[in-house]
Design a protein around this motif. Structure first.
Motif, short mmCIF file in Angstrom:
data_model
loop_
_atom_site.label_atom_id
_atom_site.label_comp_id
_atom_site.label_asym_id
_atom_site.label_seq_id
_atom_site.Cartn_x
_atom_site.Cartn_y
_atom_site.Cartn_z
N GLN A 233 -21.35 48.89 16.76
CA GLN A 233 -20.10 48.29 17.20
C GLN A 233 -19.64 47.11 16.34
O GLN A 233 -18.46 46.75 16.36
CB GLN A 233 -20.23 47.83 18.65
CG GLN A 233 -20.38 48.97 19.64
CD GLN A 233 -20.22 48.51 21.09
OE1 GLN A 233 -19.59 47.49 21.36
NE2 GLN A 233 -20.78 49.26 22.02
N LEU A 234 -20.56 46.50 15.60
CA LEU A 234 -20.18 45.34 14.79
C LEU A 234 -19.20 45.74 13.69
O LEU A 234 -19.37 46.77 13.05
CB LEU A 234 -21.42 44.72 14.14
CG LEU A 234 -22.35 43.90 15.03
CD1 LEU A 234 -23.64 43.60 14.30
CD2 LEU A 234 -21.67 42.60 15.48
N PRO A 235 -18.18 44.92 13.44
CA PRO A 235 -17.30 45.18 12.29
C PRO A 235 -18.08 44.93 11.00
O PRO A 235 -19.14 44.29 11.01
CB PRO A 235 -16.17 44.16 12.47
CG PRO A 235 -16.79 43.05 13.25
CD PRO A 235 -17.79 43.69 14.18
N ALA A 236 -17.56 45.40 9.89
CA ALA A 236 -18.26 45.30 8.61
C ALA A 236 -18.66 43.87 8.27
O ALA A 236 -19.75 43.62 7.75
CB ALA A 236 -17.40 45.90 7.51
N SER A 237 -17.79 42.91 8.59
CA SER A 237 -18.06 41.52 8.23
C SER A 237 -19.20 40.90 9.03
O SER A 237 -19.73 39.85 8.65
CB SER A 237 -16.79 40.68 8.43
OG SER A 237 -16.38 40.72 9.79
N GLU A 238 -19.59 41.53 10.16
CA GLU A 238 -20.63 40.97 11.01
C GLU A 238 -21.88 41.83 11.09
O GLU A 238 -22.84 41.47 11.78
CB GLU A 238 -20.07 40.78 12.43
CG GLU A 238 -18.94 39.77 12.53
CD GLU A 238 -18.30 39.72 13.90
OE1 GLU A 238 -17.42 38.87 14.12
OE2 GLU A 238 -18.66 40.56 14.77
N LYS A 239 -21.90 42.95 10.41
CA LYS A 239 -23.03 43.87 10.53
C LYS A 239 -24.34 43.22 10.07
O LYS A 239 -24.37 42.41 9.14
CB LYS A 239 -22.78 45.15 9.73
CG LYS A 239 -21.87 46.13 10.45
CD LYS A 239 -21.88 47.48 9.77
CE LYS A 239 -20.98 48.48 10.49
NZ LYS A 239 -21.47 48.80 11.85
N MET A 240 -25.42 43.62 10.71
CA MET A 240 -26.75 43.15 10.32
C MET A 240 -27.14 43.73 8.97
O MET A 240 -26.73 44.84 8.62
CB MET A 240 -27.77 43.55 11.39
CG MET A 240 -27.60 42.86 12.73
SD MET A 240 -28.69 43.53 14.01
CE MET A 240 -27.60 44.71 14.83
N ARG A 241 -27.92 42.99 8.23
CA ARG A 241 -28.42 43.43 6.94
C ARG A 241 -29.81 44.03 7.12
O ARG A 241 -30.71 43.38 7.66
CB ARG A 241 -28.50 42.26 5.96
CG ARG A 241 -28.84 42.64 4.53
CD ARG A 241 -27.65 43.30 3.86
NE ARG A 241 -27.84 43.47 2.42
CZ ARG A 241 -26.91 43.99 1.62
NH1 ARG A 241 -25.74 44.37 2.11
NH2 ARG A 241 -27.14 44.12 0.32
#
Length: 362
Positions: A233-241
């Motif tokens: 659900q996270l947008p690309a700018s907030e996705k986990m690495r």
């Protein structure tokens, strides 16, 4: 005697406040404006962990500029009672600016007016501030002046924090000598690193995590499947690495971090049997330091420590040159002491029930 709270009739002159559920895109755009934004304030985390319908969002503006924000979890306990919970917020430091104590105060006052005064709920906040931060004493003063009490029964979050503002050479120099030797050995082992933020990498990490858990056989409250749902659900700018290290098609170790805000956080880690020999975790942690520094983070939070309960993990993390820090803790504001005590009693009963169910295997 009941707990006192701010009785202001309206926002201080110059502030405009709103408290409404925002869409994921709206909230993500606001969160990106704050250096003290963090993973636990993301819309995806709140939606998956608590349920989207339980969320609402506070925005404090001055001249149309957001100066403080908070994602709030609303927990209704019966018809006339409930809890409003802010985890790692309110956020009150815009990027490239200093922490705004006045906006922090107004955010707390606005939450107090809505949830404590109007609804007669208990308001609970865990600020994203540490006792070692320069603004800690001011934040504690604001909390006290707005009527909050510290929940002394709950131990504050304790972690190690690596300063990423120095050069990579200086950060590497601060590593413990033995830890640095393990990193050098891992580098010579010819491990292959894959990293990114897509769901396929996360699924591969889950497989390694499950293997580790079956080998170690210890209990944990961490639900890694929940993190996988959050990642979706996270947008690309907030996705986990996600970073994986392996050799000849065999995974040795994996780590998952977040870079929301100015502090990266180590969220999940897993080491396979082969990784214990290849020191792959050291290589991945160094790679995350490089990544987070490149992403503009000032600090790397190593994800909590407990030297007594988990000395092995503490020993590993303590070699990374970080400084031990402690969050301010959990603070509560209630319309009466009786309601606050009732909430604590209900939570103790719920925890006891969960332990009993685990014991009998339900």
């Amino acid at each position: 005697m009941g707990v006192h709270y701010d009785m202001s009739e309206a926002s201080t002159i110059g502030w405009q406040t709103s408290l409404n559920p925002l869409t994921p895109a709206e909230w993500s755009e606001l969160l990106a404006e704050f250096a003290d934004g963090n993973f636990y304030q993301t819309h995806a985390y709140g939606s998956v962990s608590w349920g989207r319908t339980s969320l609402t969002h506070l925005v404090v503006r001055e001249a149309d500029i957001a100066r403080a924000i908070a994602q709030v979890r609303q927990i209704r306990l019966g018809r006339w009672f409930g809890v409003a919970y802010v985890r790692w917020g309110p956020c009150a430091r815009r990027r490239s600016e200093t922490w705004n104590s006045a906006a922090f105060r107004e955010a707390l006052a606005s939450l107090s007016r809505e949830f404590v005064r109007c609804r007669r709920w208990v308001l609970r906040v865990v600020p994203n501030l540490f006792q070692e931060d320069e603004q800690a004493s001011t934040a504690l003063q604001v909390l006290q002046e707005t009527g909050f009490q510290k929940d002394e029964a709950t131990a504050p979050y304790r972690t190690l924090r690596v300063d990423l503002r120095e050069s990579l050479e200086e950060i590497r120099r601060r590593l413990d000598g033995k830890w640095r030797n393990q990193l050098n050995a891992a580098t010579r082992n010819g491990l292959e690193i894959e990293e990114g933020n897509d769901e396929a990498l996360f699924r591969r990490f889950l497989g390694l995590y499950d293997e580790m858990m079956s080998r170690k056989r210890f209990e944990t409250s961490v639900d890694v499947r929940e993190f996988a749902c959050i990642q979706e659900q996270l947008p690309a700018s907030e996705k986990m690495r996600v970073a994986l290290a392996g050799q000849s098609g065999q995974l040795h170790a994996g780590v998952v971090t977040t870079a929301v805000g100015h502090t990266g956080v180590y969220l999940l880690g897993a080491t396979g049997q082969d990784g214990l020999k290849s020191k792959a975790s050291s290589l991945l942690q160094w790679r995350m330091i490089e990544y987070l520094k490149g992403a503009g983070c000032d600090f790397y939070d190593l994800g909590g420590i407990n030297p007594e309960a988990n000395p092995g993990v503490y020993h590993f993390k303590s070699g990374m040159g970080g400084v031990e820090v402690h969050q301010l803790g959990r603070f509560e504001l209630s319309p009466s002491e009786a309601r606050r005590r009732l909430l604590h009693w209900a939570e103790r009963w719920q925890k006891a029930l969960r332990r009993w169910r685990r014991k009998i295997g339900r």
